[in-house]
Write an enzyme that holds these catalytic residues in place. Sequence first.
Site, PDB file in Angstrom:
ATOM      1  N   GLU A 195       0.886  -1.174   0.000  1.00 19.49           N
ATOM      2  CA  GLU A 195       0.000   0.000   0.000  1.00 19.49           C
ATOM      3  C   GLU A 195       0.911   1.207   0.000  1.00 19.49           C
ATOM      4  OE1 GLU A 195      -3.039  -0.288  -0.402  1.00 19.49           O
ATOM      5  OE2 GLU A 195      -3.524  -2.286   0.378  1.00 19.49           O
TER       6      GLU A 195
ATOM      7  N   CYS B 128      -2.964   8.431   2.916  1.00 25.01           N
ATOM      8  CA  CYS B 128      -2.595   7.966   1.577  1.00 25.01           C
ATOM      9  C   CYS B 128      -3.745   8.221   0.613  1.00 25.01           C
ATOM     10  CB  CYS B 128      -2.186   6.502   1.601  1.00 25.01           C
ATOM     11  SG  CYS B 128      -3.436   5.438   2.281  1.00 25.01           S
TER      12      CYS B 128
HETATM   13  C1  UN1 Z   1      -3.829   5.364   4.903  1.00 22.13           C
HETATM   14  O1  UN1 Z   1      -3.797   6.593   4.814  1.00 22.13           O
HETATM   15  O2  UN1 Z   1      -2.753   4.703   4.922  1.00 22.13           O
HETATM   16  O3  UN1 Z   1      -9.690   5.403   3.405  1.00 22.13           O
HETATM   17  C2  UN1 Z   1      -5.059   4.565   5.091  1.00 22.13           C
HETATM   18  C3  UN1 Z   1      -9.112   6.019   4.299  1.00 22.13           C
HETATM   19  C4  UN1 Z   1      -8.807   5.264   5.567  1.00 22.13           C
HETATM   20  C5  UN1 Z   1      -7.504   4.552   5.477  1.00 22.13           C
HETATM   21  C6  UN1 Z   1      -6.333   5.366   5.031  1.00 22.13           C
HETATM   22  N1  UN1 Z   1      -9.860   4.311   5.813  1.00 22.13           N
HETATM   23  O4  UN1 Z   1      -8.800   7.188   4.221  1.00 22.13           O
END
Ligand code: UN1
Length: 504
Positions: free
Chosen positions: A259, A293
């Site tokens: 990820e 992210c």
């Molecule tokens: C991340 O930023 O690594 O969809 C995960 C989202 C959250 C997860 C983010 N449920 O923004």
Amino acid sequence: MTLRTSLAAETATLLADLGAAPPTDGALEVRSPIDGRPIGWVAEDDPAGAAAKIAAAQAAFPAWRDTPAPIRGQLVRLFGEELRSHKAALGRLVTIECGKILSEGLGEVQEMIDICDFAVGLSRQLHGLTIASERPDHRMMESWHPLGPVGIISAFNFPVAVWAWNAALALVCGDPVIWKPSEKTPLTALACQALFQRAAARFGHAPENLSSVLIGGGEIGAALVDHPGVPLVSATGSTRMGRAVAPRLAARFARAILELGGNNGAIVCPSADVDLTVRAVAFAAMGTAGQRCTTLRRLFVHDAAYDVLLPRLKAAYASVAVGSPLDERTLVGPLIDAAAFEAMQAALREAEALGGAVTGGPREESESPDAFYVRPALVELPEQAGPVLQETFAPILYVMRFSELGEAIRLHNAVGQGLSSSIFTSDLREAELFLSARGSDCGIANVNIGPSGAEIGGAFGGEKETGGGRESGSDAWKAYMRRATNTINFGRALPLAQGVRFDL
Ligand code: UN1
């Protein structure tokens, strides 16, 4: 803003509430981005210690593998109960350690609870197919078996939820877990481990070392990545980190769930609901101080919507409350550290040099010289070039105009990353085109909601430089198990497939 002594003292109290050891013993200094000052010290693992913990996880595997999956689910149910009863304390500790606002700290713990619930149900549904055989009196089926210890490498911005997505699934799938959290957020990891141990004690017959935590930097991550006893590593972080990790895993034929970076875009069409779009963009681009992210970083606005939307967005950027994440009124907390602030300022300078018009971006007042609060930045850019092509982990939203949807989709897809995406429209044709094979090339594509804040029920992950991994809901569990295809002959003859003859 809270003073040094009170944050450090509160951290110690929260850790005690959560059953974790006092954070006073070790070489790794942990700072809160709220004031940039130390809140604890923890001991780091060395490579030999890491290897010993991995060996202990390997030793835990046979007993856990042989525990029926629905019974494994009971341990995850107990862990979910611990999380429910400690949500307030753990959520607050998340806020103190990584700086996200309290509502998001609590939301992160809720995300852990949700995945535990999901995994408990899943523990009775780890099912394979039965497949028609071409041969008489034969049957084919798939069996899903536990894989072995799963390494989890997580980032500072979701210090606990990302581990939980992986751990809850891995545990019901029969796999021990070994977690290397970000060295910026070890305290929340140790708190989760303490809650897990409580659940394991209540469960009564979990093998020792079913879950362990490795504290340290890149060297310790590498120990996990390179260990032959770890068949799967799930790593969340930058694309740069993924480029280092992926070839090492490939070299030993281990599996990877990656990820990595996101550079998420949204397209605003003429028929978009403006009020809804402003709110969605504000949360997606400024929430978590731009440090998800899934944060919205690129906004493509149709010429017909531009002059209505932009003033509304600029007003939201000017008025959003920036400050201590412990203050209930705050919507945007601090950046994680000085390096994040420097990277943001450098990206803004680069954008200006390319003709970008920058609104916001400067550092905001705070009592501490070591805390980095910024006014989120909105940058109107003539074209998609320079810093827009990079993921800068900060609240910068690049806004670009378009006049034709096909061109907007082309630009939307013309970046290296492929995590999440959105379209804002009331036109069914536009929405469906965006979701189609000719539309967004991302792992997540949404209509009339922003790209961030996914629920756990769906598979989470992205394409291209985002790494291709999928975690969390849907059938993401399959990555944590190994699949065996079984063919069973219940007749007395031995017909061969494809009509092959081999008569002795
Ligand atoms: C991340 O930023 O690594 O969809 C995960 C989202 C959250 C997860 C983010 N449920 O923004």
